[in-house]
Design a protein around this motif. Structure first.
Motif, short mmCIF file in Angstrom:
data_model
loop_
_atom_site.label_atom_id
_atom_site.label_comp_id
_atom_site.label_asym_id
_atom_site.label_seq_id
_atom_site.Cartn_x
_atom_site.Cartn_y
_atom_site.Cartn_z
N UNK A 149 0.80 -1.22 0.00
CA UNK A 149 0.00 0.00 0.00
C UNK A 149 0.83 1.28 0.00
N UNK A 150 2.12 1.18 0.23
CA UNK A 150 2.95 2.39 0.26
C UNK A 150 3.01 3.03 -1.13
N UNK A 151 3.00 2.22 -2.18
CA UNK A 151 3.09 2.76 -3.54
C UNK A 151 1.93 3.71 -3.86
N UNK A 152 0.67 3.29 -3.69
CA UNK A 152 -0.41 4.25 -3.99
C UNK A 152 -0.44 5.44 -3.04
N UNK A 153 -0.05 5.24 -1.78
CA UNK A 153 0.01 6.36 -0.85
C UNK A 153 1.06 7.37 -1.30
N UNK A 154 2.20 6.87 -1.76
CA UNK A 154 3.26 7.77 -2.22
C UNK A 154 2.85 8.49 -3.51
N UNK A 155 2.19 7.76 -4.41
CA UNK A 155 1.70 8.40 -5.63
C UNK A 155 0.74 9.54 -5.29
N UNK A 156 -0.13 9.29 -4.33
CA UNK A 156 -1.08 10.31 -3.93
C UNK A 156 -0.36 11.51 -3.32
N UNK A 157 0.67 11.24 -2.51
CA UNK A 157 1.46 12.32 -1.92
C UNK A 157 2.11 13.16 -3.01
N UNK A 158 2.63 12.51 -4.04
CA UNK A 158 3.23 13.23 -5.16
C UNK A 158 2.18 14.11 -5.85
N UNK A 159 0.98 13.58 -6.03
CA UNK A 159 -0.05 14.35 -6.73
C UNK A 159 -0.46 15.58 -5.95
N UNK A 160 -0.33 15.54 -4.62
CA UNK A 160 -0.67 16.68 -3.78
C UNK A 160 0.46 17.70 -3.73
N UNK A 161 1.70 17.21 -3.54
CA UNK A 161 2.81 18.12 -3.27
C UNK A 161 3.68 18.41 -4.51
N UNK A 162 3.83 17.44 -5.41
CA UNK A 162 4.70 17.62 -6.57
C UNK A 162 4.04 17.08 -7.84
N UNK A 163 2.86 17.57 -8.20
CA UNK A 163 2.16 17.02 -9.37
C UNK A 163 2.93 17.19 -10.67
#
Length: 361
Positions: free
Chosen positions: A273-287
């Motif tokens: 589950x870390x992969x989708x959580x990290x992708x989501x973090x990227x979309x919020x902070x570094x899209x």
């Protein structure tokens, strides 16, 4: 990577609370029944609170046979971690308890107040054979709730009494709270401490690791450990392509300048589950750079988000991986540093007294 329309969740690393389906659990849009009920009564919270559940496990030492790590036994005084590092590879463990590896992992914590008692009983067993115990390999032993529970300190007290060697891994300057014990153990070659420094930018650290110590505080803690004669290691970890790798050389240089004896680097890992959580973090902070980051991550993991296999999971491959290795090697050469191997002494071990008995010697 498409930007999200939602605002970042202040003070937390994960940006959602989706529950995984690896164990046949039903998905839900919010983070656990407790939060559903709370919001039904009071409305959405303006700030997520941290809840701690005390548990009493029957054993405290975990043993492993992994060929990728240097220890065969470890202790984790806590489950979940309030530091909230979005990249934390331990997040998926919360899914075993029908809790989210996202926000639950950093807001629904578990503490083990009887950990020292269990350790003392384990070390007192006639057939126990000492080898260094790794503390802090899964969740941080010096996360904020340690100031209240002091479980890590109690564990160190048992190990000092038993003359049992330990290694400590943390990203908190709270480790200095126990410098009296750690320095005493260091004189007996019973301890080594590693502190991970991910970047040198406090704003970036606040997004990646929202409740962990700032980079400056971690470097200060390393310096105090060095000055106290404690074997220290600076871990540049994790190295996140196009996000934190720019700091690699300067972290090595600063660690060398304060006398740290050893340095190493660990690439980003995104299990389960870390992969989708990290992708989501990227979309919020570094899209604007999310696709680039994930492209490089997949390039060093044979086209996948993560490599879970023994022997290769900590050894990325490909052009980008070779570039990171070369950069790190050059940085260490310039700073006159290497990855030292600390030899801890198991020969001093003495089984601790239990049941109120007094030590005869």
């Amino acid at each position: 990577m498409e930007p999200t329309n939602e605002s970042p969740i202040s003070g937390r690393g994960a940006q959602s609370a989706s529950v995984p389906t690896r164990f046949g659990l039903a998905e839900r849009a919010v983070d656990g029944d407790w939060r559903d009920h709370m919001e039904a009564l009071d409305g959405p919270p303006t700030k997520l609170r941290t809840f701690v559940t005390e548990e009493k496990p029957r054993t405290i030492l975990s043993f492993n046979q992994s060929p990728d790590i240097f220890f065969d036994r470890s202790i984790n005084a806590y489950r979940g971690c309030e530091h909230g590092c979005v990249y934390c590879f331990a997040r998926p463990t919360h899914a075993y308890h029908d809790l989210s590896p996202g926000l639950d992992f950093e807001t629904r914590l578990f503490a083990k107040p009887n950990a020292a008692e269990l350790l003392r009983a384990t070390l007192a067993k006639p057939k126990y054979k000492p080898k260094p115990i790794a503390i802090g390999t899964n969740t941080d032993p010096y996360q904020p709730i340690e100031r209240q529970y002091r479980i890590t300190r109690q564990l160190l007290e048992v190990c000092l009494d038993a003359r049992h060697p330990v290694t400590i891994t943390t990203k908190s300057d709270r480790v200095i709270d126990d410098l009296d014990l750690i320095a005493d153990m260091a004189k007996r070659r019973l301890v080594a401490v590693a502190i991970s420094v991910t970047s040198l930018d406090p704003k970036l650290s606040g997004k990646l690791e929202p409740r962990a110590a700032s980079p400056a505080k971690r470097l200060s803690a390393l310096q105090k450990l060095v000055e106290a004669g404690v074997p220290t290691h600076c871990s540049v970890a994790p190295v996140i392509p196009a996000i934190t790798d720019e700091f690699m050389e300067e972290i090595v240089q600063r660690a060398s300048a304060i006398g740290v004896e050893s340095v190493g680097w660990i690439p980003l890992r995104l299990p389960h589950e870390v992969a989708p959580l990290f992708r989501e973090w990227l979309s919020v902070h570094y899209p604007e750079r999310g696709d680039k980051v994930m492209s490089i991550v997949r390039s060093i993991r044979a086209g996948k988000d993560n490599d879970p296999n023994f022997f290769t999971r900590l050894k990325p491959t490909g052009v980008w991986a070779d570039l990171f290795r070369a950069r790190f090697r050059v940085a260490c050469k310039r700073a006159g540093m290497s990855k030292a191997k600390f030899e801890l002494d198991c020969t001093q071990f003495r089984p601790p007294a239990v049941g109120g008995q007094l030590r005869l010697l």
